[in-house]
Structure formats: structure tokens, C-alpha cells
Design an enzyme around this catalytic site. Structure first.
Site, PDB file in Angstrom:
ATOM      1  N   PRO A  63       0.910  -1.112   0.081  1.00  0.00           N
ATOM      2  CA  PRO A  63       0.069   0.029   0.093  1.00  0.00           C
ATOM      3  C   PRO A  63       0.847   1.320  -0.030  1.00  0.00           C
ATOM      4  O   PRO A  63       1.739   1.178   0.813  1.00  0.00           O
ATOM      5  CB  PRO A  63      -0.704  -0.071   1.380  1.00  0.00           C
ATOM      6  CG  PRO A  63      -0.649  -1.503   1.518  1.00  0.00           C
ATOM      7  CD  PRO A  63       0.437  -1.819   1.180  1.00  0.00           C
ATOM      8  N   GLU A  64       0.396   2.073  -0.912  1.00  0.00           N
ATOM      9  CA  GLU A  64       1.259   3.503  -0.831  1.00  0.00           C
ATOM     10  C   GLU A  64       0.180   4.500  -0.478  1.00  0.00           C
ATOM     11  O   GLU A  64      -0.806   4.141   0.065  1.00  0.00           O
ATOM     12  CB  GLU A  64       1.664   3.755  -2.328  1.00  0.00           C
ATOM     13  CG  GLU A  64       2.639   2.792  -2.947  1.00  0.00           C
ATOM     14  CD  GLU A  64       3.118   2.801  -4.353  1.00  0.00           C
ATOM     15  OE1 GLU A  64       3.258   4.057  -4.758  1.00  0.00           O
ATOM     16  OE2 GLU A  64       3.468   2.047  -5.012  1.00  0.00           O
ATOM     17  N   HIS A  92      -5.385 -14.664   8.113  1.00  0.00           N
ATOM     18  CA  HIS A  92      -4.100 -14.128   8.931  1.00  0.00           C
ATOM     19  C   HIS A  92      -4.161 -13.073   9.910  1.00  0.00           C
ATOM     20  O   HIS A  92      -3.554 -12.015   9.771  1.00  0.00           O
ATOM     21  CB  HIS A  92      -3.001 -13.902   7.770  1.00  0.00           C
ATOM     22  CG  HIS A  92      -2.784 -14.816   6.851  1.00  0.00           C
ATOM     23  ND1 HIS A  92      -2.158 -16.167   7.014  1.00  0.00           N
ATOM     24  CD2 HIS A  92      -3.271 -15.196   5.452  1.00  0.00           C
ATOM     25  CE1 HIS A  92      -2.176 -16.968   5.907  1.00  0.00           C
ATOM     26  NE2 HIS A  92      -2.720 -16.438   5.046  1.00  0.00           N
ATOM     27  N   ARG A 149       2.109 -11.723   5.611  1.00  0.00           N
ATOM     28  CA  ARG A 149       3.509 -11.750   5.573  1.00  0.00           C
ATOM     29  C   ARG A 149       4.092 -11.231   7.009  1.00  0.00           C
ATOM     30  O   ARG A 149       5.172 -11.237   6.926  1.00  0.00           O
ATOM     31  CB  ARG A 149       4.188 -11.157   4.197  1.00  0.00           C
ATOM     32  CG  ARG A 149       3.758 -11.785   2.895  1.00  0.00           C
ATOM     33  CD  ARG A 149       4.450 -11.560   1.746  1.00  0.00           C
ATOM     34  NE  ARG A 149       6.007 -11.465   1.957  1.00  0.00           N
ATOM     35  CZ  ARG A 149       6.691 -11.170   1.034  1.00  0.00           C
ATOM     36  NH1 ARG A 149       6.189 -10.493  -0.231  1.00  0.00           N
ATOM     37  NH2 ARG A 149       7.913 -11.314   1.167  1.00  0.00           N
TER      38      ARG A 149
END
Ligand code: ZN
Length: 313
Positions: free
Chosen positions: A2-3, A91, A127
Site C-alpha cells: 500500500p502506498e 491471517h 506476510r
């Protein structure tokens, strides 16, 4: 990853949902998220506090809590924030439960419908690179952010002059400098490519050599590509989704990013993929002329000293 536009999309959705509510419960299941604090320490610091304001700086989500306590949350590679997900994501790293907004006080009139429903947030992160860092006091917060982030593209101070100042003397290729959060906050691989294309600047151009005009065009390119990203509610080329689990659509509007082999939307030439700063980089070399290689011609330095004879080296 994400930016700025993806984080902004989340903050705009999340702010009206959590502002004014109290964190009733928080469970941090992954000690990597709360480092250097242990999960229990961070949970204790957050629990019971009201969310005064939610904001964004660079790619950080800033939780401003009552008592001048702040949480700087970063999603890194694959983090997302999901509101009332059903079922729970695979997750889940952090779970937060927020109370109903406002207290029943004598002053709350009949017209103010209380948002009684509780809100549950889950931070999902396959992750596990996402983080939440606690900062006690606005000075600590400012110090934390100043050490990590440069110019904020939507600030009034983001002028061509300030940009030129930030880029002055940098010898790295301009794309590498755009990716450096300490120069400009919030720009990552997608928006760097899009901004440089809009500005007509080759990603390999030496940063410190940009002209005043190029700096102005780059400033406009950065702002325009970030705005386009926010309008499209972010780009979902890998995991990005908003708090309702909905993907963004900016990936359908990329001008050059991920478009190798396709025609340039401006000149019709072919978009190429090159590698800059270790990142896949997309460029139209007709619209973004490649910087000329410096050719060494011994004895041809105008006004310079005569070159040392080669044999002497
Ligand atoms: Zn072109």
C-alpha cells in the site's frame, strides 16, 4: 505494498467509523507487530482510550488517542484493516473492539441518534511485516515521523522550490530518490512510475540535475498521480483491499506501470520495462528521453586542465 493513496483510502473509510469511540478490547496475536513492546504492554497502553482523530502521514495510519497517546500503524507489504469481517480472515494479527460512540449524558438530546453498534477491526497480514508503534506525547510522535518522512505531497509546503531543495545534490537516479520516504513521503513503486511519466522525466535521470521546469513538472506529476490513485480508491495489484474487503481500481488506469509492450497513451510508442533501484520500472523512452551517457573524450574538456597522461597512472 500500500502506498499513499491506498493508506488514504483506508483512513478516509476508517475515521468516521472509529473517531469518538473507545477501544474496549485489543488483542495482539503477533509479537512482531508490537515490537519493541511486548503485545501485553501495547494492549495495556491502548485499552480504554478514546480515539480522538485518525490521520495519515506518508504511508502511516496515525491513531491519535486521548491522553496524548499515539499509535503509528504501518501496513508494509500485505497488511489490511478489515471492519467487522465475516468470517475472520486467515491471517488475523490484531483484533480491536470499539464501544458505542458517545456516552448517555443529560445533554444528549433526542435528535442525536447514537451510533450504538459496536465496531470490530481485524488487522490481517499474511506476510507479517506490518507494525504498530506507540508514541507517548506529540513531541515523541513528531520526532518519530520527522526521522522517517520527508515532504508530504498534499501539504501546502510541497512546492517546486521545496522539492528542488530536497533533491539538490542527490546523485542517485530520480526514481530511487522518489522511493526514499525521507525525501518525499508516501510514494512507492507504482506512483513513482506514473509521476515520472506524467512529468516526462526518465527514471534514470540524475536527481540533482533536474531543471527548475522539470522539478515543477515532477511536483505536478506526483500530485496528479496520487490524486488519481485516491479517486480510484487505490490500486490492487496484489493484496490491497479497503476496510470492507473491496479492491481498488487504479490498476485499470495505470498509464505505464505494468504496461510493458503496450502502446504509450501519449505518443503510441512502446512502453518498456527496465530495472531502477532494484525495482521493475515502466517507461516510454520517447516521452521520457533517456539521459545521455557522459562520453569521456580525453583532451576535450573545455576550460579544464589537460588530462593526465594515461601512462602515469
Ligand atoms: Zn510516449
Amino acid at each position: 505494498m500500500p502506498e499513499l493513496p491506498e493508506v488514504e483510502t483506508i483512513v478516509r473509510q476508517l475515521a468516521p467509523l472509529v473517531e469518538g469511540r473507545r477501544i474496549e478490547q485489543v488483542e495482539i496475536q503477533d509479537p512482531r507487530w508490537s515490537r519493541p513492546l511486548a503485545p501485553a504492554e501495547l494492549e495495556d497502553a491502548l485499552r480504554g482510550r478514546r480515539v480522538e482523530r485518525l490521520a495519515r502521514r506518508g504511508k502511516y495510519i496515525l491513531w491519535h488517542l486521548e491522553g496524548d497517546v499515539h499509535l503509528a500503524q504501518h501496513l508494509r507489504m500485505t497488511g489490511s484493516v478489515l471492519a467487522n469481517p465475516e468470517p475472520d480472515p486467515a491471517h488475523a494479527r490484531v483484533r480491536m473492539q470499539f464501544g458505542a460512540r458517545g456516552r448517555a449524558t443529560a445533554s444528549s438530546g433526542a435528535g442525536s441518534a447514537p451510533a450504538a453498534r459496536r465496531v470490530r477491526l481485524v488487522i490481517d497480514d499474511p506476510r507479517r511485516f506490518g507494525t504498530g508503534e506507540l508514541l507517548l506525547g506529540s513531541d515523541a510522535l513528531a520526532e518519530f515521523l520527522d526521522a522517517r518522512l520527508g515532504l508530504e505531497p498534499f501539504d501546502e509546503g510541497f512546492t517546486a522550490e521545496h522539492l528542488r531543495e530536497a533533491l539538490r545534490g542527490r546523485r542517485a537516479p530520480v526514481k530511487a530518490v522518489l522511493l526514499d520516504q525521507r525525501s518525499i513521503a508516501g510514494v512507492g513503486n507504482i506512483y513513482a512510475d506514473e509521476a515520472l511519466f506524467r512529468a516526462g522525466i526518465h527514471p534514470l535521470r540524475e536527481t540533482g540535475k533536474l531543471t527548475r521546469t522539470q522539478a515543477e513538472r515532477l511536483r505536478e506529476g506526483i500530485v496528479a498521480s496520487l490524486e488519481a490513485g485516491i479517486d480510484a480508491r487505490g490500486a490492487s495489484i496484489d493484496d490491497f483491499k479497503d476496510i470492507d474487503g473491496v479492491k481498488g481500481s487504479f490498476q485499470n488506469r495505470f498509464l505505464v506501470h505494468l504496461r510493458a509492450g503496450e502502446p504509450c497513451p501519449v505518443c503510441g510508442g512502446t512502453i518498456r520495462k527496465i530495472v531502477v533501484a532494484g525495482r521493475g520500472t515502466y517507461v516510454c523512452e520517447a516521452c521520457q528521453p533517456r539521459p545521455r551517457r557522459r562520453v569521456r573524450r580525453p583532451g576535450a574538456r573545455p576550460g579544464g586542465r589537460p588530462p593526465r597522461p594515461r601512462a602515469a597512472r
